[in-house]
Scaffold this motif. Structure first.
Motif, PDB file in Angstrom:
ATOM      1  N   PHE A 154     -46.275 -38.738 -44.422  1.00 23.17           N
ATOM      2  CA  PHE A 154     -45.853 -37.810 -43.262  1.00 23.17           C
ATOM      3  C   PHE A 154     -44.501 -38.583 -42.700  1.00 23.17           C
ATOM      4  O   PHE A 154     -43.979 -39.719 -43.024  1.00 23.17           O
ATOM      5  CB  PHE A 154     -46.944 -37.801 -42.316  1.00 23.17           C
ATOM      6  N   ILE A 155     -44.019 -37.781 -41.788  1.00 24.69           N
ATOM      7  CA  ILE A 155     -42.845 -38.439 -41.244  1.00 24.69           C
ATOM      8  C   ILE A 155     -42.974 -38.673 -39.494  1.00 24.69           C
ATOM      9  O   ILE A 155     -43.327 -37.626 -38.889  1.00 24.69           O
ATOM     10  CB  ILE A 155     -41.535 -37.363 -41.529  1.00 24.69           C
ATOM     11  N   THR A 156     -42.419 -39.651 -39.062  1.00 24.29           N
ATOM     12  CA  THR A 156     -42.614 -39.953 -37.717  1.00 24.29           C
ATOM     13  C   THR A 156     -41.099 -40.283 -37.104  1.00 24.29           C
ATOM     14  O   THR A 156     -40.227 -40.382 -38.001  1.00 24.29           O
ATOM     15  CB  THR A 156     -43.659 -40.853 -37.190  1.00 24.29           C
ATOM     16  N   GLN A 157     -41.022 -40.409 -35.707  1.00 20.74           N
ATOM     17  CA  GLN A 157     -39.736 -41.248 -35.442  1.00 20.74           C
ATOM     18  C   GLN A 157     -39.194 -42.458 -35.820  1.00 20.74           C
ATOM     19  O   GLN A 157     -38.244 -42.688 -36.148  1.00 20.74           O
ATOM     20  CB  GLN A 157     -39.571 -41.040 -33.904  1.00 20.74           C
ATOM     21  N   GLU A 158     -40.261 -43.209 -36.404  1.00 22.87           N
ATOM     22  CA  GLU A 158     -40.163 -44.401 -37.242  1.00 22.87           C
ATOM     23  C   GLU A 158     -39.509 -44.424 -38.526  1.00 22.87           C
ATOM     24  O   GLU A 158     -38.816 -45.436 -38.872  1.00 22.87           O
ATOM     25  CB  GLU A 158     -41.300 -45.225 -36.977  1.00 22.87           C
ATOM     26  N   GLY A 159     -39.889 -43.325 -39.275  1.00 24.37           N
ATOM     27  CA  GLY A 159     -39.612 -43.013 -40.600  1.00 24.37           C
ATOM     28  C   GLY A 159     -40.400 -42.251 -41.361  1.00 24.37           C
ATOM     29  O   GLY A 159     -41.395 -41.766 -41.017  1.00 24.37           O
ATOM     30  N   LEU A 160     -40.383 -42.710 -42.815  1.00 25.58           N
ATOM     31  CA  LEU A 160     -41.062 -41.895 -43.657  1.00 25.58           C
ATOM     32  C   LEU A 160     -42.377 -42.701 -44.021  1.00 25.58           C
ATOM     33  O   LEU A 160     -42.180 -44.022 -44.413  1.00 25.58           O
ATOM     34  CB  LEU A 160     -40.230 -41.697 -44.999  1.00 25.58           C
ATOM     35  N   TRP A 161     -43.492 -42.219 -44.010  1.00 28.24           N
ATOM     36  CA  TRP A 161     -44.649 -43.115 -44.496  1.00 28.24           C
ATOM     37  C   TRP A 161     -45.393 -42.607 -45.509  1.00 28.24           C
ATOM     38  O   TRP A 161     -45.643 -41.423 -45.728  1.00 28.24           O
ATOM     39  CB  TRP A 161     -46.086 -42.876 -43.269  1.00 28.24           C
ATOM     40  N   LEU A 162     -45.397 -43.726 -46.480  1.00 34.08           N
ATOM     41  CA  LEU A 162     -46.060 -43.042 -47.976  1.00 34.08           C
ATOM     42  C   LEU A 162     -47.604 -43.795 -48.230  1.00 34.08           C
ATOM     43  O   LEU A 162     -47.879 -44.951 -47.662  1.00 34.08           O
ATOM     44  CB  LEU A 162     -45.183 -43.399 -48.972  1.00 34.08           C
ATOM     45  N   SER A 163     -48.360 -43.232 -48.614  1.00 35.86           N
ATOM     46  CA  SER A 163     -49.750 -43.368 -48.797  1.00 35.86           C
ATOM     47  C   SER A 163     -49.720 -44.507 -50.059  1.00 35.86           C
ATOM     48  O   SER A 163     -49.147 -44.112 -51.005  1.00 35.86           O
ATOM     49  CB  SER A 163     -50.439 -42.451 -49.039  1.00 35.86           C
ATOM     50  N   GLU A 164     -50.556 -45.470 -49.751  1.00 34.01           N
ATOM     51  CA  GLU A 164     -50.422 -46.427 -50.981  1.00 34.01           C
ATOM     52  C   GLU A 164     -52.068 -46.185 -51.734  1.00 34.01           C
ATOM     53  O   GLU A 164     -52.636 -47.149 -52.333  1.00 34.01           O
ATOM     54  CB  GLU A 164     -50.705 -47.876 -50.318  1.00 34.01           C
ATOM     55  N   GLY A 165     -52.361 -44.994 -51.841  1.00 32.53           N
ATOM     56  CA  GLY A 165     -53.503 -44.611 -52.311  1.00 32.53           C
ATOM     57  C   GLY A 165     -53.500 -43.966 -53.825  1.00 32.53           C
ATOM     58  O   GLY A 165     -54.375 -43.213 -54.068  1.00 32.53           O
ATOM     59  N   HIS A 166     -52.667 -44.584 -54.399  1.00 32.89           N
ATOM     60  CA  HIS A 166     -52.537 -44.283 -55.811  1.00 32.89           C
ATOM     61  C   HIS A 166     -53.820 -44.957 -56.470  1.00 32.89           C
ATOM     62  O   HIS A 166     -54.061 -45.939 -56.247  1.00 32.89           O
ATOM     63  CB  HIS A 166     -51.242 -44.932 -56.851  1.00 32.89           C
ATOM     64  N   TYR A 167     -54.321 -44.001 -57.541  1.00 34.04           N
ATOM     65  CA  TYR A 167     -55.562 -44.299 -57.853  1.00 34.04           C
ATOM     66  C   TYR A 167     -55.742 -45.622 -59.026  1.00 34.04           C
ATOM     67  O   TYR A 167     -56.794 -46.311 -59.140  1.00 34.04           O
ATOM     68  CB  TYR A 167     -56.346 -43.147 -58.771  1.00 34.04           C
ATOM     69  N   ARG A 168     -54.444 -46.107 -59.500  1.00 35.90           N
ATOM     70  CA  ARG A 168     -54.192 -46.937 -60.223  1.00 35.90           C
ATOM     71  C   ARG A 168     -53.512 -48.356 -59.317  1.00 35.90           C
ATOM     72  O   ARG A 168     -53.345 -49.282 -59.981  1.00 35.90           O
ATOM     73  CB  ARG A 168     -53.449 -46.946 -61.541  1.00 35.90           C
ATOM     74  N   ASN A 169     -53.464 -48.228 -58.010  1.00 38.49           N
ATOM     75  CA  ASN A 169     -53.006 -49.503 -57.375  1.00 38.49           C
ATOM     76  C   ASN A 169     -54.005 -50.448 -57.420  1.00 38.49           C
ATOM     77  O   ASN A 169     -55.187 -50.188 -57.157  1.00 38.49           O
ATOM     78  CB  ASN A 169     -53.022 -48.654 -55.793  1.00 38.49           C
TER      79      ASN A 169
END
Length: 392
Positions: A358-373
């Motif tokens: 998702f995107i907010t005024q702070e920047g782009l947020w990426l999920s760290e929910g990769h199944y192989r993380n």
């Protein structure tokens, strides 16, 4: 409103293909980049919520930003305060009965009392409030006339739905010919529009390109992963096909040809589909994995840039002989300015970040929910902040 929509449909349907813009190549100066920060937001998951989903949305309501995170299988939405990271409430819907939504195929939340639920089995859009009470319905077709399998199927998520004035647009299949073998049934290359004041359907709007419709070597595995977003002034629809270099632009409010913008990745050559090779015939997923591809297309209204997610090709099985999936493809994010010029590209670390963002005024947020993380926490959502910066 109906007259306006008919004019809109006529304008979009009359578009023809213009010459490709060859000036937007990866040879341009890389001015911007996305830089990972140490800021990570965590949202606790309950037993009904998963760490990945296709159905989610962020929404500013009365100056508070909320994250709406839905279960993929059952009609259940967890609501979080985006900034405090605290869970606020749950929104639950009945699947069947007089107050049922008729299947679960995603949602679009306009406000607390206007939640539009897409019925994957009932071929309808249901208007409900935060208590799960049904306030209205819009049926795409009379399901009593034909087999439901041959009817239009609304399937969407918040990223694929948008509201302009009082008209809600969402992605849907059109099979008004009642022929399941028609390419349009599978492609979902249409938007459907409804008037949210009356919950009346306004009809289908074609967004596909006649050169591409039904062509799986461009669409990708099972005709999925078509993505689109609105321009900043909501006058244009930017369309990204999975296995095609260009971004296609359609204009909503004036008679103008389709515009193609070349948008290549620095990390792979121009895409040339391998679908004609015999080893890929009827092996859709293998074809998608072993081709470079594109997926998400986002508009960052705060920085006035667009992000196109690019994915490198991988083998169908890894070195250990295990089958890989779409999320295993290495990802980079192409950055385009307001004029659709490429101004940068950022390569992400492998097997850390998943499909949610998702995107907010702070920047782009990426999920760290990769199944192989290796650090995956299945009990919490984790989103890392990426800042857009000038490249040093």
């Amino acid at each position: 409103m109906k007259k306006i929509l008919l004019l809109l449909i006529a304008v979009i349907s009359s578009c023809t293909t213009s010459n490709q813009d060859d000036n937007n190549s990866v040879a341009q100066e890389q001015k911007l980049e996305l830089v990972a920060t140490d800021i990570v937001k965590h949202y606790p998951l309950d037993e009904l919520s998963m760490y990945q989903t296709n159905y989610y949305q962020t929404k500013n309501i009365n100056d508070t930003i909320y994250l709406f995170w839905a279960n993929k299988e059952i009609p259940y939405i967890s609501v979080y305060n985006l900034n405090s990271e605290k869970k606020i409430t749950d929104i639950k819907f009945d699947s069947d009965g007089n107050n049922g939504i008729g299947g679960w195929g995603g949602f679009y939340l306009h406000n607390w009392d206007s939640i539009f639920v897409f019925g994957a089995k009932s071929f309808q859009v249901t208007l409900a409030n935060q208590k799960g009470e049904v306030l209205g319905r819009c049926r795409l077709y009379d399901t009593g006339k034909e087999s439901p399998f041959m009817l239009p199927l609304p399937r969407s998520n918040a990223h694929q739905s948008f509201l302009i004035g009082d008209t809600l647009y969402f992605r849907a299949n059109d099979n008004s010919t009642y022929r399941v073998d028609e390419p349009s049934f599978f492609n979902a290359n249409f938007l459907y529009a409804i008037d949210i004041r009356t919950m009346k359907g306004l009809g289908f709007i074609k967004i596909g390109d006649s050169e591409i419709d039904g062509n799986e070597n461009i669409w990708g595995a099972y005709f999925t992963h078509l993505q689109y977003t609105l321009s900043f002034d909501s006058s244009q629809l930017l369309i990204s096909y999975p296995i095609e270099n260009n971004i296609h632009i359609r204009h909503f409010n004036k008679k103008e040809n389709i515009k193609k913008i070349m948008c290549n990745s620095f990390y792979f050559e121009n895409i040339k589909s391998k679908w004609s090779e015999s080893k890929y015939f009827n092996h859709h997923e293998k074809h998608y994995l072993e081709n470079p591809s594109f997926r998400y297309l986002l508009a960052d209204k705060y920085n006035r840039v667009y992000y196109r997610f690019a994915y490198q090709a991988i083998e169908e099985t890894n070195a250990e002989g295990k089958k890989q999936n779409w999320d295993d493809k290495p990802c980079s994010i192409i950055i385009l300015d307001e004029e659709y010029n490429i101004v940068g590209e950022t390569l992400l670390p492998k097997k850390i970040y998943s499909r949610n963002h998702f995107i907010t005024q702070e920047g782009l947020w990426l999920s760290e929910g990769h199944y192989r993380n290796p650090d995956l926490d299945e009990d919490n959502l984790s989103f890392r902040l990426f800042k857009l910066q000038r490249k040093k």
